[in-house]
Write an enzyme that holds these catalytic residues in place. Sequence first.
Site, mmCIF file in Angstrom:
data_model
loop_
_atom_site.group_PDB
_atom_site.id
_atom_site.type_symbol
_atom_site.label_atom_id
_atom_site.label_comp_id
_atom_site.label_asym_id
_atom_site.label_seq_id
_atom_site.Cartn_x
_atom_site.Cartn_y
_atom_site.Cartn_z
ATOM 1 N N LYS A 176 -1.334 -4.348 -9.891
ATOM 2 C CA LYS A 176 -0.309 -3.959 -10.714
ATOM 3 C C LYS A 176 -0.663 -4.599 -12.347
ATOM 4 O O LYS A 176 -1.189 -5.508 -12.586
ATOM 5 C CB LYS A 176 1.046 -4.633 -10.322
ATOM 6 C CG LYS A 176 1.592 -4.055 -8.946
ATOM 7 C CD LYS A 176 2.229 -2.812 -9.273
ATOM 8 C CE LYS A 176 2.585 -1.719 -8.076
ATOM 9 N NZ LYS A 176 3.693 -2.186 -7.310
ATOM 10 N N ARG B 65 1.785 -4.742 0.322
ATOM 11 C CA ARG B 65 1.155 -3.221 0.111
ATOM 12 C C ARG B 65 0.022 -3.801 -0.667
ATOM 13 O O ARG B 65 0.153 -4.060 -1.972
ATOM 14 C CB ARG B 65 2.208 -2.500 -0.315
ATOM 15 C CG ARG B 65 1.708 -1.000 -0.753
ATOM 16 C CD ARG B 65 2.751 -0.432 -1.234
ATOM 17 N NE ARG B 65 2.204 1.232 -1.236
ATOM 18 C CZ ARG B 65 1.633 1.394 -2.570
ATOM 19 N NH1 ARG B 65 1.212 0.731 -3.500
ATOM 20 N NH2 ARG B 65 1.002 2.979 -2.507
HETATM 21 C C1 9MG Z 1 4.040 3.555 -3.509
HETATM 22 N N1 9MG Z 1 4.190 2.454 -4.232
HETATM 23 C C2 9MG Z 1 3.636 1.816 -5.195
HETATM 24 N N2 9MG Z 1 3.943 0.582 -5.537
HETATM 25 C C3 9MG Z 1 4.752 0.344 -4.694
HETATM 26 C C4 9MG Z 1 5.503 -1.087 -4.597
HETATM 27 O O1 9MG Z 1 5.329 -1.919 -5.209
HETATM 28 N N3 9MG Z 1 6.074 -0.846 -3.126
HETATM 29 C C5 9MG Z 1 6.317 0.095 -2.389
HETATM 30 N N4 9MG Z 1 7.211 0.010 -1.071
HETATM 31 N N5 9MG Z 1 5.813 1.173 -2.755
HETATM 32 C C6 9MG Z 1 4.973 1.296 -3.452
#
Ligand code: 9MG
Length: 276
Positions: A221, A255
């Site tokens: 991120k 994730r």
């Molecule tokens: C699809 N997507 C991209 N970033 C995400 C995040 O931080 N959480 C979730 N649940 N989906 C995400």
Amino acid sequence: MTITLNIGPHQFKRPVIMGILNVTPDSFSDGGSYVSHEQALARVEQMLKEGADIIDVGGESTRPGAADVSLTEELQRTVGVIKAIKQRFDCLVSIDTNKAQVMQQAVEAGADIINDVCALTNPGALEVAADSGVPVCIMHMQGKPRSMQANPQYDNVVSEVITYLKQRVESCVAAGIVESNIIVDPGFGFGKTLDHNFQLLAQLNEFKQLGLPILAGVSRKSMFGKLLGKSPDSLMAASVAGAVLAAQQGAHIFRVHDVQETADALNVYSKVQMSK
Ligand code: 9MG
């Protein structure tokens, strides 16, 4: 409070890894290189070997400023891939979408979880999710992906995100989604400044008051990119550190792009926890 995560017949009492499979030509992390089924399946196989528990299939990029994708295009990108994954592997699949029709067809194709960055706020989404009976991940976002990073503002980001998620949980339950099928996510990077994101990571333990499994998506991120002055593909170490910090604060599901490295780090973390 220890939470056991139940997804269908699967019970998880340890950190759960959700590996990201972008089937988008404009994805910032993989350049859309997994669009063909064979390439997608090879990547899935690799992520499963490395320790992924869930494969998160997404056909529309949610990065700031990303172009909208039509329903037809998103269905074409995701549904066949999900069918192919479920045919070849015995694994859990989540569908990363905010469109009700994609949720429905993805679940019919075998998806086990709905992952919605819009927290089931789009037309028909709550109803489809409730009818499907699968677990849902509802995420907080301020604004819309195209403009969310323009000028995000909060008086207190942690309490405002928690309040929003509480309200969405209530709406989910009112629509017929059982509470034990709800996963919450603060939405790192979605309508948040660098400071908002770090405040959320530092106080992620506050989200335990919701009494639900917490998903943390910090992988590659911009909060790390901005802090370190690096591009997304140079953020593996920062992302792994973020995952471990999130685990310490009570996150259950991670994730991630870098499955092996995150799995190694979380295994070390779990061993330390068990040795206390
Ligand atoms: C699809 N997507 C991209 N970033 C995400 C995040 O931080 N959480 C979730 N649940 N989906 C995400």
